[in-house]
Design an enzyme around this catalytic site. Structure first.
Site, PDB file in Angstrom:
ATOM      1  CD  GLN A  25      -2.698  -1.236   2.518  1.00 16.26           C
ATOM      2  OE1 GLN A  25      -2.376  -0.613   3.527  1.00 16.26           O
ATOM      3  NE2 GLN A  25      -3.726  -2.059   2.498  1.00 16.26           N
ATOM      4  CG  HIS A  85      -2.677  -0.835   7.731  1.00 17.57           C
ATOM      5  ND1 HIS A  85      -3.345  -1.281   8.826  1.00 17.57           N
ATOM      6  CD2 HIS A  85      -3.285  -1.437   6.671  1.00 17.57           C
ATOM      7  CE1 HIS A  85      -4.304  -2.124   8.466  1.00 17.57           C
ATOM      8  NE2 HIS A  85      -4.278  -2.225   7.144  1.00 17.57           N
TER       9      HIS A  85
END
Length: 168
Positions: A25, A85
């Protein structure tokens, strides 16, 4: 990075980005125009740090199809190696203060640790300095940039201040 004309669909490559940690991510995460300077944009991205990437706030000037004067303003003190995250979104309030979300680095307990930036929203001046009225600025148990903590992975948010909406 591409600049896309939403009417014509034309795509223009933009040069001038720094090294970016692109894993999972992580990568180039958010872009927001400066509320006070023409052709200046604020970015959040995963900056390569050690074997991972740290969520970072930067600004640069768009000059044609090139970013110039790239300046990192704030780098979180958490290096994400899990690829999960990072967060991250950026917004400005009506005073011109910058709010940036940071994820918990894939470890939920991180969001409860107040000595690091994981799972937080940080609030900064546009030059990256810490506002003197940040809520924990005088508390030695907190990183002074923290405005709010306990968030898992804020990737979208809505900031309302004095009747104005700043979220995205």
């Amino acid at each position: 990075m591409l600049l896309v004309d939403t009417k014509s669909g034309k795509q223009t490559s933009i040069s001038g980005l720094p090294a970016i940690y692109a894993s999972g991510q992580g990568g180039l995460m958010d872009i927001h125009p400066s509320p006070s300077e023409a052709n200046v944009y604020y970015f959040t991205y995963a900056k390569p740090v050690g074997k991972g990437g740290a969520t970072t706030l930067a600004k640069a000037t768009l000059d044609g199809n090139k970013l110039t004067d790239w300046q990192d303003l704030f780098t979180s003190n958490v290096s994400v190696t899990s690829g999960r995250h990072f967060g991250s979104r950026v917004a400005f309030d009506d005073k011109g203060l910058v709010y940036m979300t940071i994820g918990d680095a894939g470890d939920r307990d991180n969001a409860q640790q107040t000595d690091n930036h994981a799972g937080t929203i940080v609030r900064l001046n546009q030059d990256g300095s810490i506002p003197k009225d940040n809520p924990f600025v005088d508390n030695q148990d907190f990183a002074p940039e923290i405005y709010s903590y306990g968030h898992r992975n804020p990737q979208g948010w809505y900031l309302t201040a004095n009747g104005h909406n700043y979220g995205r």
